[in-house]
Design a protein around this motif. Structure first.
Motif, PDB file in Angstrom:
ATOM      1  N   GLU A  90       7.358  20.836 -20.621  1.00 13.73           N
ATOM      2  CA  GLU A  90       6.631  22.087 -20.420  1.00 13.73           C
ATOM      3  C   GLU A  90       6.531  22.771 -21.779  1.00 13.73           C
ATOM      4  N   LEU A  91       5.301  22.959 -22.241  1.00 12.02           N
ATOM      5  CA  LEU A  91       5.058  23.498 -23.578  1.00 12.02           C
ATOM      6  C   LEU A  91       4.311  24.819 -23.478  1.00 12.02           C
ATOM      7  N   ASP A  92       4.720  25.775 -24.292  1.00 10.23           N
ATOM      8  CA  ASP A  92       4.061  27.082 -24.351  1.00 10.23           C
ATOM      9  C   ASP A  92       3.204  27.114 -25.608  1.00 10.23           C
ATOM     10  N   HIS A  93       1.922  26.757 -25.475  1.00  8.25           N
ATOM     11  CA  HIS A  93       1.039  26.663 -26.637  1.00  8.25           C
ATOM     12  C   HIS A  93       0.503  28.045 -27.004  1.00  8.25           C
ATOM     13  N   PRO A  94       0.435  28.377 -28.302  1.00 10.88           N
ATOM     14  CA  PRO A  94       0.013  29.723 -28.712  1.00 10.88           C
ATOM     15  C   PRO A  94      -1.431  30.062 -28.353  1.00 10.88           C
ATOM     16  N   LEU A  95      -2.280  29.063 -28.117  1.00 13.04           N
ATOM     17  CA  LEU A  95      -3.678  29.344 -27.801  1.00 13.04           C
ATOM     18  C   LEU A  95      -3.986  29.291 -26.312  1.00 13.04           C
ATOM     19  N   VAL A  96      -3.368  28.386 -25.594  1.00  7.85           N
ATOM     20  CA  VAL A  96      -3.755  28.177 -24.190  1.00  7.85           C
ATOM     21  C   VAL A  96      -2.623  28.433 -23.207  1.00  7.85           C
ATOM     22  N   GLY A  97      -1.440  28.749 -23.691  1.00  5.31           N
ATOM     23  CA  GLY A  97      -0.330  29.037 -22.798  1.00  5.31           C
ATOM     24  C   GLY A  97       0.361  27.778 -22.292  1.00  5.31           C
ATOM     25  N   LEU A  98       0.779  27.820 -21.039  1.00  6.92           N
ATOM     26  CA  LEU A  98       1.604  26.754 -20.481  1.00  6.92           C
ATOM     27  C   LEU A  98       0.841  25.435 -20.361  1.00  6.92           C
ATOM     28  N   LEU A  99       1.494  24.354 -20.831  1.00  8.08           N
ATOM     29  CA  LEU A  99       0.998  22.992 -20.665  1.00  8.08           C
ATOM     30  C   LEU A  99       2.101  22.170 -20.006  1.00  8.08           C
ATOM     31  N   CYS A 100       1.761  21.434 -18.967  1.00  3.84           N
ATOM     32  CA  CYS A 100       2.734  20.580 -18.279  1.00  3.84           C
ATOM     33  C   CYS A 100       2.282  19.131 -18.415  1.00  3.84           C
ATOM     34  N   VAL A 101       3.059  18.345 -19.130  1.00  3.88           N
ATOM     35  CA  VAL A 101       2.692  16.956 -19.365  1.00  3.88           C
ATOM     36  C   VAL A 101       3.868  16.048 -19.036  1.00  3.88           C
ATOM     37  N   GLU A 102       3.569  14.781 -18.883  1.00  2.00           N
ATOM     38  CA  GLU A 102       4.580  13.765 -18.624  1.00  2.00           C
ATOM     39  C   GLU A 102       4.495  12.725 -19.735  1.00  2.00           C
ATOM     40  N   ALA A 103       5.578  12.572 -20.493  1.00  2.00           N
ATOM     41  CA  ALA A 103       5.613  11.608 -21.588  1.00  2.00           C
ATOM     42  C   ALA A 103       6.144  10.276 -21.070  1.00  2.00           C
ATOM     43  N   THR A 104       5.364   9.215 -21.273  1.00  2.00           N
ATOM     44  CA  THR A 104       5.736   7.877 -20.818  1.00  2.00           C
ATOM     45  C   THR A 104       5.889   6.967 -22.017  1.00  2.00           C
ATOM     46  N   ALA A 105       7.054   6.326 -22.124  1.00  2.00           N
ATOM     47  CA  ALA A 105       7.331   5.397 -23.225  1.00  2.00           C
ATOM     48  C   ALA A 105       6.969   3.983 -22.792  1.00  2.00           C
ATOM     49  N   LEU A 106       6.129   3.317 -23.590  1.00  2.00           N
ATOM     50  CA  LEU A 106       5.663   1.971 -23.276  1.00  2.00           C
ATOM     51  C   LEU A 106       5.971   1.026 -24.431  1.00  2.00           C
ATOM     52  N   LYS A 107       6.230  -0.232 -24.093  1.00  3.00           N
ATOM     53  CA  LYS A 107       6.469  -1.264 -25.091  1.00  3.00           C
ATOM     54  C   LYS A 107       5.275  -2.216 -25.148  1.00  3.00           C
ATOM     55  N   VAL A 108       4.981  -2.719 -26.352  1.00  4.86           N
ATOM     56  CA  VAL A 108       3.964  -3.738 -26.546  1.00  4.86           C
ATOM     57  C   VAL A 108       4.683  -5.050 -26.814  1.00  4.86           C
ATOM     58  N   PRO A 109       4.555  -6.045 -25.917  1.00  2.00           N
ATOM     59  CA  PRO A 109       5.297  -7.292 -26.120  1.00  2.00           C
ATOM     60  C   PRO A 109       5.083  -7.919 -27.490  1.00  2.00           C
ATOM     61  N   ALA A 110       3.869  -7.807 -28.028  1.00  2.00           N
ATOM     62  CA  ALA A 110       3.603  -8.402 -29.334  1.00  2.00           C
ATOM     63  C   ALA A 110       4.282  -7.645 -30.472  1.00  2.00           C
ATOM     64  N   ARG A 111       4.629  -6.375 -30.242  1.00  2.00           N
ATOM     65  CA  ARG A 111       5.325  -5.574 -31.246  1.00  2.00           C
ATOM     66  C   ARG A 111       6.517  -4.893 -30.598  1.00  2.00           C
ATOM     67  N   PRO A 112       7.578  -5.656 -30.272  1.00  2.00           N
ATOM     68  CA  PRO A 112       8.737  -5.071 -29.589  1.00  2.00           C
ATOM     69  C   PRO A 112       9.483  -4.053 -30.421  1.00  2.00           C
ATOM     70  N   ASP A 113       9.148  -3.959 -31.714  1.00  2.00           N
ATOM     71  CA  ASP A 113       9.791  -2.977 -32.576  1.00  2.00           C
ATOM     72  C   ASP A 113       9.136  -1.602 -32.466  1.00  2.00           C
ATOM     73  N   LEU A 114       8.054  -1.493 -31.714  1.00  2.00           N
ATOM     74  CA  LEU A 114       7.332  -0.227 -31.595  1.00  2.00           C
ATOM     75  C   LEU A 114       7.372   0.282 -30.163  1.00  2.00           C
ATOM     76  N   THR A 115       7.303   1.604 -30.025  1.00  2.00           N
ATOM     77  CA  THR A 115       7.206   2.256 -28.723  1.00  2.00           C
ATOM     78  C   THR A 115       6.010   3.195 -28.743  1.00  2.00           C
ATOM     79  N   ILE A 116       5.133   3.058 -27.761  1.00  2.00           N
ATOM     80  CA  ILE A 116       3.990   3.953 -27.612  1.00  2.00           C
ATOM     81  C   ILE A 116       4.363   5.037 -26.610  1.00  2.00           C
ATOM     82  N   VAL A 117       4.172   6.292 -26.997  1.00  2.00           N
ATOM     83  CA  VAL A 117       4.487   7.419 -26.118  1.00  2.00           C
ATOM     84  C   VAL A 117       3.179   8.127 -25.769  1.00  2.00           C
ATOM     85  N   LEU A 118       2.786   8.036 -24.503  1.00  2.00           N
ATOM     86  CA  LEU A 118       1.555   8.649 -24.020  1.00  2.00           C
ATOM     87  C   LEU A 118       1.892   9.871 -23.183  1.00  2.00           C
TER      88      LEU A 118
END
Length: 292
Positions: free
Chosen positions: A233-261
């Motif tokens: 839950e983020l309180d942005h100075p321009l638009v106020g409350l933002l509610c998001v869900e962060a999901t961590a994903l792995k790419v099999p070809a690059r197991p050393d990296l994590t994508i966070v959407l």
């Protein structure tokens, strides 16, 4: 799970077929053997040649390829994988077929440079925030929404863990910071636990302990949690409350990296606000510069 006799027999048949098919792909020249040696009935290496190059007995390798119930070790399988020029995925598959736990995934040399494709992925995720970090939580890439919403920018440490505990801009926007902090620390402990003795994790750990008593306190609680989803839950100075869900994903070809959407939740009109922030009007009104 206990392997059944039928399952064991199937695995051994697969092992035999897999080794034969990989052996047929490698020419004597590719294996460093001299030309000649008589006419070959089938393409590729002979069993005896694989055994010699791998440093194992000819009979033992024949039994392995026949799928017999013999003792194998990771060292020997690695030697066979090297001779057969197996990829990282094929090497791990060989472990499974031989009845051993596979090693952790590695990065294929030809796939080390995937930045263009990953950058396209992040840009396609706009107007929602997305970023990529390495195994030590260092920033690798992030899109414009991650700048305008999460405050990612060039004048911070470029480490997600350190910045989470030290960046006043992000701290001022995070409404549920204390709750999220506990999850972040527990997930970092899980990453450290999976790579004991890794100096890279120890360096990050020392850095964040040196600058944050809050992290040190949470670290000493020894909670551990696998990466997954985190509600923010983020309180942005321009638009106020933002509610998001962060999901961590792995790419099999690059197991050393994590994508966070970051995905907008059905609260506080979050999706529409994120779209406005990414619009020309929203960019003009931004209090902090958007990376170009």
């Amino acid at each position: 799970m206990v392997e059944t006799e039928a399952g064991r027999a199937h695995r051994r048949r697969e092992l035999r077929e897999f080794l034969m098919s990989r052996r047929a792909r490698v020419s004597p020249a590719e294996a460093g053997l001299p030309e000649g040696g008589g006419r070959r009935r089938t393409p590729g290496l002979r069993r005896e040649e694989v055994a010699v190059l791998a440093g194992v007995g000819a009979s033992w390798y024949q039994w392995l390829e026949q799928g017999r119930d013999i003792s194998v070790s990771p060292q020997v399988l690695d030697a066979v994988a090297r001779v057969l020029r197996l990829s990282d995925a094929e090497r791990r598959h060989l472990y499974v077929l031989a009845g051993l736990n596979p090693p952790p995934p590695g990065v294929e040399p030809g796939r080390r440079d995937m930045c263009d494709g990953l950058r396209r992925l992040l840009n396609t995720w706009m107007p929602y925030p997305a970023h990529i970090m390495d195994r030590y939580y260092n920033f690798v890439l992030y899109n414009d929404a991650a700048v305008s919403v999460l405050g990612m920018r060039s004048d911070v440490t470029h480490n997600c863990l350190v910045d989470f505990f030290t960046d006043p801009l992000y701290r001022s926007r995070a409404r549920n910071w204390e709750h999220t902090a506990r999850t972040v620390v527990a997930q970092f402990r899980a990453a450290c636990s999976a790579s004991p003795g890794d100096e890279g994790f120890q360096e990050v750990l020392a850095r964040v302990k040196a600058v944050s008593e809050e992290f040190t306190r949470l670290w000493e609680e020894r909670d551990i949690e696998d990466p997954g989803q985190i509600r923010k839950e983020l309180d942005h100075p321009l638009v106020g409350l933002l509610c998001v869900e962060a999901t961590a994903l792995k790419v099999p070809a690059r197991p050393d990296l994590t994508i966070v959407l970051h995905t907008p939740l059905d609260e506080a009109n979050t999706a529409a606000k994120l779209e406005w922030l990414a619009s020309p009007e929203g960019r003009r009104g931004a209090m902090y510069p958007v990376a170009g």
